[in-house]
Structures are given as structure tokens and as C-alpha cells.
Write a protein that holds these residues in place. Sequence first.
Motif, short mmCIF file in Angstrom:
data_model
loop_
_atom_site.label_atom_id
_atom_site.label_comp_id
_atom_site.label_asym_id
_atom_site.label_seq_id
_atom_site.Cartn_x
_atom_site.Cartn_y
_atom_site.Cartn_z
N GLN A 5 44.07 -9.59 12.86
CA GLN A 5 44.94 -8.72 13.72
C GLN A 5 44.08 -7.58 14.02
OE1 GLN A 5 48.31 -7.98 11.06
NE2 GLN A 5 49.70 -9.12 12.75
N PHE A 6 44.62 -6.63 14.90
CA PHE A 6 43.41 -5.40 15.25
C PHE A 6 44.53 -4.39 14.94
CE2 PHE A 6 41.47 -8.07 19.00
CZ PHE A 6 40.91 -9.05 18.23
N TYR A 7 44.07 -3.36 14.72
CA TYR A 7 44.99 -2.14 14.49
C TYR A 7 44.64 -1.22 15.54
CZ TYR A 7 46.63 2.26 11.85
OH TYR A 7 47.16 3.42 11.41
N ILE A 8 46.02 -1.17 16.60
CA ILE A 8 45.24 -0.05 17.75
C ILE A 8 47.04 0.50 17.46
CG2 ILE A 8 46.16 -0.89 20.31
CD1 ILE A 8 44.19 -3.42 19.94
N GLY A 9 47.41 1.99 18.11
CA GLY A 9 47.82 2.13 18.21
C GLY A 9 49.24 2.72 16.58
N GLY A 10 48.17 2.97 15.85
CA GLY A 10 48.80 2.66 14.44
C GLY A 10 50.23 1.40 13.66
N ALA A 11 49.78 0.74 13.86
CA ALA A 11 50.07 -0.89 13.64
C ALA A 11 48.96 -1.87 13.97
CB ALA A 11 51.35 -1.07 14.81
N TRP A 12 49.76 -3.12 13.39
CA TRP A 12 48.69 -4.01 12.49
C TRP A 12 49.54 -5.59 14.14
CZ3 TRP A 12 44.55 -4.17 11.22
CH2 TRP A 12 43.35 -3.67 10.05
N VAL A 13 48.80 -5.94 15.06
CA VAL A 13 49.18 -6.50 15.77
C VAL A 13 48.14 -7.35 16.35
CG1 VAL A 13 49.47 -4.14 17.58
CG2 VAL A 13 47.82 -5.36 17.87
N GLN A 14 48.70 -8.77 16.84
CA GLN A 14 47.82 -9.82 17.32
C GLN A 14 47.27 -9.67 18.43
OE1 GLN A 14 48.82 -11.32 14.29
NE2 GLN A 14 48.33 -13.11 15.46
N PRO A 15 46.02 -10.30 18.70
CA PRO A 15 44.97 -9.93 19.71
C PRO A 15 46.05 -10.99 20.90
CG PRO A 15 43.72 -10.77 17.50
CD PRO A 15 45.18 -10.75 17.40
N ASP A 16 44.85 -10.06 22.08
CA ASP A 16 45.53 -11.09 23.15
C ASP A 16 44.59 -12.18 23.58
OD1 ASP A 16 46.51 -10.93 25.93
OD2 ASP A 16 43.94 -11.46 26.21
N SER A 17 43.19 -11.75 22.26
CA SER A 17 42.41 -13.57 22.35
C SER A 17 42.52 -14.20 21.55
CB SER A 17 40.78 -12.96 22.35
OG SER A 17 39.92 -14.06 22.51
N ALA A 18 42.57 -15.84 21.89
CA ALA A 18 42.84 -16.50 21.47
C ALA A 18 41.11 -16.94 20.27
CB ALA A 18 43.14 -17.42 21.84
N ASP A 19 40.25 -16.39 20.90
CA ASP A 19 38.27 -17.00 19.90
C ASP A 19 38.86 -16.30 19.02
OD1 ASP A 19 37.99 -17.75 22.57
OD2 ASP A 19 37.35 -15.67 23.28
N VAL A 20 38.25 -17.12 17.51
CA VAL A 20 38.12 -16.82 16.14
C VAL A 20 36.76 -17.29 16.55
CG1 VAL A 20 39.16 -17.45 13.67
CG2 VAL A 20 40.79 -16.95 15.58
N MET A 21 36.33 -16.92 14.79
CA MET A 21 34.54 -17.32 14.10
C MET A 21 35.02 -17.54 12.66
SD MET A 21 32.04 -13.68 14.40
CE MET A 21 31.28 -14.30 12.81
N ASP A 22 34.22 -17.80 11.90
CA ASP A 22 33.70 -17.70 10.44
C ASP A 22 32.80 -16.51 10.44
OD1 ASP A 22 34.99 -20.39 10.70
OD2 ASP A 22 33.39 -21.76 10.94
N ILE A 23 33.78 -16.15 8.99
CA ILE A 23 33.01 -14.96 8.52
C ILE A 23 32.51 -15.67 7.73
CG2 ILE A 23 33.26 -13.39 6.83
CD1 ILE A 23 36.40 -12.73 8.08
N ILE A 24 30.64 -15.28 7.00
CA ILE A 24 30.03 -16.29 6.32
C ILE A 24 29.60 -15.47 5.59
CG2 ILE A 24 27.85 -17.58 6.55
CD1 ILE A 24 29.92 -19.19 8.05
N ASN A 25 29.67 -15.97 4.40
CA ASN A 25 28.83 -15.24 3.31
C ASN A 25 27.89 -16.00 3.01
OD1 ASN A 25 27.77 -14.64 0.32
ND2 ASN A 25 30.21 -15.30 -0.89
#
Length: 480
Positions: A5-25
Amino acid sequence: MNTLQFYIGGAWVQPDSADVMDIINPANGEACGKLALGNRTDVDLAVAAAVRAFDSWSATAPAERKAVLQRVVEVYRRRSDEIADAIMIEMGAPKGLARGPQAGSGLGHLEDFIRAMDDIHWERPLFPGDTSNQIVLEAKGVAALITPWNWPMNQVTLKVGAALAAGCTMVLKPSEFAPLSAALFAEVLDEAGVPAGVFNLVHGTGVAVGERLSSHPDVAVISLTGSTRAGVAVSKAAAETVKRVGLELGGKGADIIFDDCNVEAAAEATARHMFRNSGQSCNAPSRMLVQRNVYEQAVVAAARVAKEVRVGDPASDRTEMGPVVNAGQFGRIRGLIEAGIQEGARLVAGGADLPEGVDSGYFIRPTVFADVHNGMTVAREEIFGPVLTILPFDTEEEAIAIANDSVYGLAAYLWTDDAEKARRVSRKLRAGMVRLNGTDLPYGAPFGGFGQSGIGREGGVWGIEEYLEVKAISGWPNAA
């Protein structure tokens, strides 16, 4: 550890984009979570929220903004260990470094901005005693903040703290390789009661999110910390709408050791500084220049440090150096080490092989090259890894010439027991910061450089001024 989620306008919101990537350790090269990547629509929504919040936030008194920053400090301090653990996981900082300088730098900068606000003359007469002409400092507008992965909270707080103090609203795009700590920082600001829309967070790549922020017509100021290549791209995009641009870019710090100091101690301190954070610091002392008559003494000392550094699991209390951030950096650094060998530099420690006992992750051996000259690739390119190059010099003039023979000019280091020489050489070094005899600059000192190391300064009063406009008003009514 999903950050979807993104933080926009004081709230956590669902992205418009459907793109997702792995966070790598980077310690094991395995996925540890998922990150949502924003698009143009996500950026536009965040900028619109910042625009809506600007009139009210920019009109607040400095004392009110200072109170908000004080609440942010209180929450940050309480959640500092969480932030440190996120940094340890996302970019491989050893636990001691993550809980010390990495997370600690964020707190230090925020506290210093609170202090620095008292040193800014928000309204003052043009001349002393002038009752007719007034100078007023006002928030520039919506700020786009683009931060790197190597010192996540250091760079986030340098930008967000200054923008908040100035009265700007903002959109933060943290590095996609360090999203966890940035998401926690957004939670800190939310918990501290930063008004809705003042701070917004959109994750994503430079191509999808960074470029849109750089060219967005409603963004008034953009501040980027990153590569020189990224700085050029942002500057070009921002030019179309004539934004103020602040850039903190690359470095190839010269570290000059004269024969009149404790050479062994200076070389050891330089090497330890170079290997801290796996060499991933733009102000790292990556070129060690040593007076020829004590040259081999320094080479031996630096090589000894490299061989003693404990490389391994960032979660271990014993670890002094963790991995580099990702596979791309891992391959690039190893390639540059190979280039140093092929160009004739003398390898006295380390090399391109994995450290002993390591069979996974993006670990680089602490590496030292001697007999380097400034024409070699390893002396000219910012390696951004744990690679120290050592160059000899004969005279003071030659040392200054070698140090200044670089497109960069961020940080320089100087070791001498001769006070007059220290003053003389410091003035001749083309760098934004000079550190003498192992000293460090405090919070509030201006951070930035000459040449391709960037434009503008961050930290303290200088950092806040990057987000302010200067307004001159004549015929100012006399209060009496």
C-alpha cells in the motif's frame, strides 16, 4: 514483510498499479516480501493530496511546525529498533550499524532541524533598522523527495525533516531496494499526527515514479540523492517546468596522509571507515593518498584491517560488514575489482572471490589495491563497495592535484600534525566537506559537494533553506 500500500492523503491506500516486485534479503539472495510499484496515476494522486494540504500547512507558524517535528522525534525514538531491524533486512547493514548510525542518523537529523528552526529569520527587515522593507521566507511548494537505499533513514529524514520545517508538503519516493524502513517511517509520521496530505509516500522505480515526479507541473522543488546519472535525468525532466533541483550525488573521496602524523593509525582509521556499510557511502574515503616515504607502512596497515574485518550475517552481533545491497551491485563491484587487477594495481587484500565461509548472498571481500594511479578505473569510478585504492605522492602540491583530479567533489580527508598545513590544504581541496585527523562533522553541518557530486546542501539551516522562497516587500507598515 509485504509493502503493498501507499500512504496518500493521511491514509494507507491500494495502488492503482498492479505491478509487484520481490523484496530481496541481500544476506541470502532470497525474497523476504513483496513491494507494490506505483505508476503515473499513483503519483498524480499523491501530488494532488500534497497540493490540497499546502495552503494550510504552509500558513502554520514555525512554532506549530516545530511542535509537529517534536512529536515525530518522540515516536521515531520509540520505534527506532523496528526501523533498524528493517534496514538490517532490506539492505544488509549489520545489527550494530543498523541500530547505531543507520537508524540513529534519522533521529539526529530530525532533532537538529528542530534546533535549526530557531536560527532562521523567517521575517526580518532588509537592513538593520529598516522599517519600510521586509524580507519574508515562505515555503516553496510541493516537494518531490527521491531517496537511496544505502543510508535509508539518513537521507529520508534529511529531506522530509527539512521540508516539514520549511512548511512544504511532499511526496516521498524511497528506493525500491529499501522500502521497509520507509514504510515504517510513514507510520511514524502518521502516529505523530502530521496533517493529512502533508506527507505522502509512493513506492516505485525511477522510470515509473521518479520521472513523473520530476516532470509533474504541480511539484515546485525536487530533491534527489542518487547516482550522477540519475541526477542528470532528473535535472533534464525538471527543467521543463523550471523546478528548484537539489542533488546529492556520487563521490570519490580523497584521503591524504602526510608523513608528519601517526601514519599507521591514520591508515587503519581510513580503511575501517571505507569498509563500514560495505563501502556503500557516497562520502567514503575511497582514494587513500600517502606520502611516499611512509607509503608501505600505510599499505600494510590498511591490508591488515581488511583481513581482520568480520564479514557475515547482519543479524550477528559479531559481524562488522554485511553484504552489498543487490545482485546488480554485487556483479558490478566484482567486475571493477577484476578491472583493477587487469590494469596493474597491486592487490594486497581481498579480491573478487566470495569471503571465506560464505556460499550465498551478495558478500564482497574487503579489498585493498596499492600502487594505483589516477588514470586507473578503480581510481576514477565510484565503486560503491568495500574497495580501497592507495596512491603515493611526493609533495603537498602533488597530493592536492591528485585529490582534485576527479569529476566528484563531495568529501575529502586529511591527516597531518602540522596545523598550518591542515588549514592550507583544506582550503585548496575542491570538496564540499573536509575532515581533519579523523574528526567528523556534526548534525547541522551542510552536506553536499562540488562538481558532479551535486547541487545544494542538506542538513541544518542550509537544508531548510533549500525548501524556502525569499520574498521582498516594500512599504511594510510600521507596527508602531
